[in-house]
Scaffold this active site. Structure first.
Site, mmCIF file in Angstrom:
data_model
loop_
_atom_site.group_PDB
_atom_site.id
_atom_site.type_symbol
_atom_site.label_atom_id
_atom_site.label_comp_id
_atom_site.label_asym_id
_atom_site.label_seq_id
_atom_site.Cartn_x
_atom_site.Cartn_y
_atom_site.Cartn_z
ATOM 1 N N ASN A 1 4.176 -16.112 -26.096
ATOM 2 C CA ASN A 1 3.585 -15.005 -27.030
ATOM 3 C C ASN A 1 3.435 -14.289 -26.088
ATOM 4 O O ASN A 1 1.702 -14.821 -25.300
ATOM 5 C CB ASN A 1 2.746 -16.449 -28.039
ATOM 6 C CG ASN A 1 1.412 -15.743 -28.463
ATOM 7 O OD1 ASN A 1 1.737 -14.540 -28.475
ATOM 8 N ND2 ASN A 1 0.473 -16.424 -29.540
ATOM 9 N N ARG B 1 6.525 -14.832 -30.374
ATOM 10 C CA ARG B 1 5.827 -14.463 -31.227
ATOM 11 C C ARG B 1 5.851 -12.966 -30.749
ATOM 12 O O ARG B 1 6.301 -12.122 -29.674
ATOM 13 C CB ARG B 1 4.175 -14.782 -30.861
ATOM 14 C CG ARG B 1 3.408 -13.923 -32.446
ATOM 15 C CD ARG B 1 1.715 -14.370 -31.461
ATOM 16 N NE ARG B 1 0.560 -13.742 -32.460
ATOM 17 C CZ ARG B 1 0.047 -13.362 -31.939
ATOM 18 N NH1 ARG B 1 -1.007 -12.749 -30.668
ATOM 19 N NH2 ARG B 1 -0.801 -12.439 -33.344
ATOM 20 N N HIS C 1 -1.525 -13.085 -38.678
ATOM 21 C CA HIS C 1 -1.868 -14.832 -38.504
ATOM 22 C C HIS C 1 -0.864 -15.190 -38.913
ATOM 23 O O HIS C 1 -1.741 -16.608 -39.498
ATOM 24 C CB HIS C 1 -2.998 -14.652 -38.296
ATOM 25 C CG HIS C 1 -3.936 -13.972 -37.419
ATOM 26 N ND1 HIS C 1 -5.104 -12.880 -37.850
ATOM 27 C CD2 HIS C 1 -3.953 -14.164 -36.067
ATOM 28 C CE1 HIS C 1 -5.617 -12.990 -36.936
ATOM 29 N NE2 HIS C 1 -4.666 -12.742 -35.662
ATOM 30 N N ARG D 1 -12.501 -4.899 -32.527
ATOM 31 C CA ARG D 1 -12.133 -3.922 -34.295
ATOM 32 C C ARG D 1 -12.768 -3.812 -35.746
ATOM 33 O O ARG D 1 -13.985 -4.787 -35.576
ATOM 34 C CB ARG D 1 -10.598 -4.091 -34.810
ATOM 35 C CG ARG D 1 -9.094 -4.825 -33.874
ATOM 36 C CD ARG D 1 -8.031 -5.207 -35.063
ATOM 37 N NE ARG D 1 -7.125 -5.943 -33.769
ATOM 38 C CZ ARG D 1 -6.439 -6.777 -33.602
ATOM 39 N NH1 ARG D 1 -6.731 -7.535 -34.986
ATOM 40 N NH2 ARG D 1 -5.366 -7.361 -32.412
#
Length: 449
Positions: free
Chosen positions: A7, A91, A180, A241
């Site tokens: 990942n 991922r 997610h 964010r």
């Protein structure tokens, strides 16, 4: 069969080696500060203490090389040779509309990822670098991609469309994608186990709270709606964010400050959220500490985050028409009892009532917790996510040509008897230090343990 999962983030590379035949984790770890200097790896072998190895990794190729070196190290390793690795699962954050499940990576698949990488500018480029590095070092084994967006491909047009010119969707695929997904798939399946229900009979509100944050409405066991949108920028307050806000303010500030589209995009993704409000904090532990020491901006950031979560819980409860469970997961969701408590405060009228003591105790990544009050109509779970296990199961099923979309596929962790040996060992150690943890441990219906 040995499976390696990778990942790769913008400055990190998380990994795990899983022995499929023994159904157990052999080792796991993370290389941090890749590309930015001061790189190091935290490496943990099942049954041994975690070790830290310092090694500069100017690119992801050096990081992947370091991981493979550790896997066969006489001192820290779990393999005699890297040739023992049968496949690698990667991922990938954004798969666009093209992928509704995991896939074997070939040059064509990799090219699609490159074509849509600007949809997830903080993640997809790093995912691609990790794939390219691993394929160059391990060219003779199959590599598979597990997409964060795949879980959300069950959403319908009323939920995923934006009220913008329809041609934008037809020509440019402008729509809500959600992210997610691997984590949200895992906790949805585990929540069904804890509820003692068929996975396609449960309604859930899942809250993946980490540096990035997603709320997910799960209706009859599939993703119905989610807070992140076309990119991971939309939705809840996050570490850096902005989340939901009036898009007109972006154009206003571009004109006011003379910013380019690239500059405003960088600000919205990297300089907003908790960092934007506090001016210095992205880690919730730092925010909570500063708040308790009287920092008013830290308090504001905390209140804003919790209020936004509460709004999404209310909105999704209405959208679902009934909720079986609220599920908290990811680093903050699993560990930040204060955030959970504030976000669920006052929701008793909806049948959502948490137990303060159990909520305070439920701070572990090694056991599933039930923090519901005895008279709560809606169950409240804290479920440590396990994205890597989803990677492993998808990879093995692809190798064995039996993989399908999750509605036609059953994971091992859907079995009530499923156990994670590494987590069980770590939880036993936690119980020795704090026996009260057992009070919050979730019980699986029909089991005494």
């Amino acid at each position: 069969m040995k499976i390696l999962t990778l990942n790769c983030g913008s400055s990190s590379a998380k990994y795990m080696v899983y022995d499929w035949d023994a159904r157990e984790i052999m080792c796991k770890g993370i290389v941090e500060r890749v590309t930015i200097g001061g790189s190091f790896c935290e490496h943990e072998v099942t049954g041994r203490d975690k070790v830290k190895i310092e090694r500069e990794c100017p690119t992801h190729k050096e990081a992947v090389n370091l991981i493979l070196e550790l896997l066969v190290s006489p001192e820290y390793g779990v393999l005699k040779d890297v040739k023992e690795i049968n496949a690698v699962g990667h991922r990938v954050v954004h798969g666009g509309e093209k992928f509704n499940k995991s896939v074997i990576i070939d040059d064509g698949v990799l090219q699609v990822f490159k074509e849509i990488q600007d949809l997830a500018p903080l993640h997809n480029p790093a995912n691609i670098l990790g794939i390219e590095a691993a394929r160059s070092i391990l060219p003779d084994v199959p590599h598979m991609a597990v997409m964060d967006t795949a879980w959300h491909q069950t959403m319908k047009p009323p939920q995923f469309m934006y009220a913008v010119p329809y041609e934008w969707y037809e020509k440019h695929k402008i729509r809500r994608y959600g992210f997610h997904g691997t984590s949200l798939l895992y906790v949805a399946k585990r929540a069904a186990v804890l509820l003692g229900k068929d996975p396609f009979e449960v309604n859930l509100i899942s809250l993946h709270i980490g540096n990035g944050v997603s709320a997910n409405a799960v209706k009859k066991g599939v993703s119905f709606d989610t807070s992140m949108g076309f990119t991971p920028l939309e939705g809840l307050v996050m570490g850096t964010r902005a989340g939901d806000h009036d898009p007109a303010l972006d154009f206003y500030m571009m004109q006011k400050l003379g910013l380019s589209p690239k500059e405003i995009d960088n600000i919205l993704n990297k300089k907003c959220g908790l960092l934007g409000i506090t001016g210095k904090y992205t880690d919730r532990r730092d925010v909570l500490k500063a708040m308790k020491e009287g920092d008013e901006r830290a308090k504001l950031a905390f209140e804003m985050e919790c209020y936004r979560i509460k709004k999404y819980i209310g909105a999704y409860a209405a959208a679902l028409g009934g909720v079986d469970a609220i599920v908290w997961t990811a680093g903050v969701g699993e560990m930040a009892a204060d955030i959970r408590a504030r976000a669920m405060e006052g929701l008793e009228f909806m049948g959502i009532k948490f137990d303060p003591e159990k909520n305070r105790l439920a701070r572990t990544r090694n056991s599933e917790s039930d923090i519901s009050a005895a008279d709560s109509k809606v169950k409240i779970f804290v479920i440590p996510t396990d994205e890597e296990l989803v990677f492993v199961e998808d990879v093995v099923a692809l190798l064995e040509n039996r993989y399908d979309v999750h509605t036609n596929f059953k994971y091992s962790f859907q079995d009530p008897a499923y156990r994670n040996k590494m987590r069980d060992e770590q939880f036993a150690k936690e119980l020795q230090k704090n026996p009260d943890l057992i009070k919050a441990k979730a019980k699986i219906p029909g089991q005494t343990d």
